[in-house]
Enzyme design. Structure first.
Site, PDB file in Angstrom:
ATOM      1  N   SER A  85      -8.436   7.520   9.226  1.00 37.76           N
ATOM      2  CA  SER A  85      -7.621   7.831  10.824  1.00 37.76           C
ATOM      3  C   SER A  85      -6.567   8.175  10.716  1.00 37.76           C
ATOM      4  O   SER A  85      -6.000   8.947  11.661  1.00 37.76           O
ATOM      5  CB  SER A  85      -7.551   6.445  11.276  1.00 37.76           C
ATOM      6  OG  SER A  85      -6.388   5.663   9.519  1.00 37.76           O
ATOM      7  N   GLY A 138     -11.630   4.502   9.274  1.00 31.25           N
ATOM      8  CA  GLY A 138     -11.832   3.819   8.466  1.00 31.25           C
ATOM      9  C   GLY A 138     -12.320   4.510   7.556  1.00 31.25           C
ATOM     10  O   GLY A 138     -13.009   3.634   6.454  1.00 31.25           O
ATOM     11  N   ASN A 189      -7.683   3.539   2.756  1.00 31.15           N
ATOM     12  CA  ASN A 189      -8.107   3.038   2.981  1.00 31.15           C
ATOM     13  C   ASN A 189      -8.607   2.192   1.505  1.00 31.15           C
ATOM     14  O   ASN A 189      -9.176   1.314   1.540  1.00 31.15           O
ATOM     15  CB  ASN A 189      -9.729   3.377   4.036  1.00 31.15           C
ATOM     16  CG  ASN A 189      -8.731   3.993   5.035  1.00 31.15           C
ATOM     17  OD1 ASN A 189      -8.357   2.982   5.576  1.00 31.15           O
ATOM     18  ND2 ASN A 189      -9.634   4.931   5.507  1.00 31.15           N
ATOM     19  N   ASP A 238       0.694  -0.514  14.741  1.00 28.35           N
ATOM     20  CA  ASP A 238       0.065  -1.518  13.747  1.00 28.35           C
ATOM     21  C   ASP A 238       1.153  -1.366  12.253  1.00 28.35           C
ATOM     22  O   ASP A 238       1.522  -2.459  11.175  1.00 28.35           O
ATOM     23  CB  ASP A 238      -1.547  -1.261  13.291  1.00 28.35           C
ATOM     24  CG  ASP A 238      -0.709   0.060  13.112  1.00 28.35           C
ATOM     25  OD1 ASP A 238      -0.419   1.088  12.637  1.00 28.35           O
ATOM     26  OD2 ASP A 238      -2.351   0.740  12.488  1.00 28.35           O
ATOM     27  N   HIS A 242       0.049   3.707  11.001  1.00 28.84           N
ATOM     28  CA  HIS A 242      -0.725   4.838  11.465  1.00 28.84           C
ATOM     29  C   HIS A 242       0.437   5.860  11.984  1.00 28.84           C
ATOM     30  O   HIS A 242       1.369   4.934  13.035  1.00 28.84           O
ATOM     31  CB  HIS A 242      -1.853   4.564  13.019  1.00 28.84           C
ATOM     32  CG  HIS A 242      -3.583   4.568  11.952  1.00 28.84           C
ATOM     33  ND1 HIS A 242      -3.227   2.974  11.889  1.00 28.84           N
ATOM     34  CD2 HIS A 242      -4.141   4.560  11.109  1.00 28.84           C
ATOM     35  CE1 HIS A 242      -3.735   2.555  11.069  1.00 28.84           C
ATOM     36  NE2 HIS A 242      -5.043   3.614  10.959  1.00 28.84           N
TER      37      HIS A 242
END
Length: 194
Positions: A16, A53, A82, A163, A166
């Site tokens: 991402s 992801g 991740n 979040d 990111h």
């Protein structure tokens, strides 16, 4: 000669962080990279095969098809975040990244490895081990290496989306500046050798 004018591919293969997560695709750092390559009149096209992801295991399973499709001369590997956030096995992560480097090199592509750090709450053993994976692999395979892809961005609330993880639109040019010096050396050297 038509062959000399043909463009080589730079394949950005990430998660991402390179897939322009929750921001317009055109404003992601990979799109900004494509524009900079064009502005510098370098004979390359940028292909973005990043998937939000994605883990290193997922990346490893997807890479052969991407190498076949794009036939890149440069592969920028940006994976592992991740794995770290899920506290997956560092040995497995290293093995997956190693196989991706090997596959890319066997396909005659030069690899650029983008390193990551993870938050300290995972404990010093895991966070230090995580960081070392990238350094070890870049040394072993002599790949150009960006130690921390999100340097100057991670931990800055004004540069990330809600979040807290990111990078936002404002951060994207900063990411490009983290990557560009390493990439530019390869692109200009390769172009001189053509």
């Amino acid at each position: 000669m038509a062959e000399a004018a043909s463009k080589q591919a730079i394949l950005v293969f990430g998660d991402s962080l390179s897939a322009a997560y929750r921001i317009p695709q055109a404003q992601g750092w990979v799109s900004l990279l494509a524009q900079r390559v064009k502005d510098n009149h370098l004979p390359y096209e940028v292909a973005n095969a990043s998937v939000s992801g994605e883990t290193t295991a997922g990346g490893l399973s997807r890479l052969p098809a991407a190498l076949k499709q794009f036939k890149p001369s440069i592969v920028v590997i940006e994976l592992g975040a991740n794995d770290g956030l899920r506290a997956l096995s560092l040995d497995a992560m290293k093995s997956n990244l190693e196989k991706m480097i090997q596959a890319s090199q066997q396909a005659n592509a030069q690899v650029v490895l983008l390193g990551m750090f993870i938050p300290p709450n995972y404990g010093p053993k895991y966070t230090n081990g995580f960081k070392a994976v990238y350094l070890d692999l870049s040394e072993k395979y002599k790949t150009p290496f960006v130690p921390f892809f999100l340097d100057g961005i991670s931990g800055h609330s004004d540069l990330v989306i809600e979040d807290g993880l990111h990078p936002n639109v404002v951060a994207q040019p900063k990411i490009l500046e983290n990557v560009w010096p390493t990439l530019k050396l390869i692109l200009t050297k390769n172009n001189t050798n053509r």
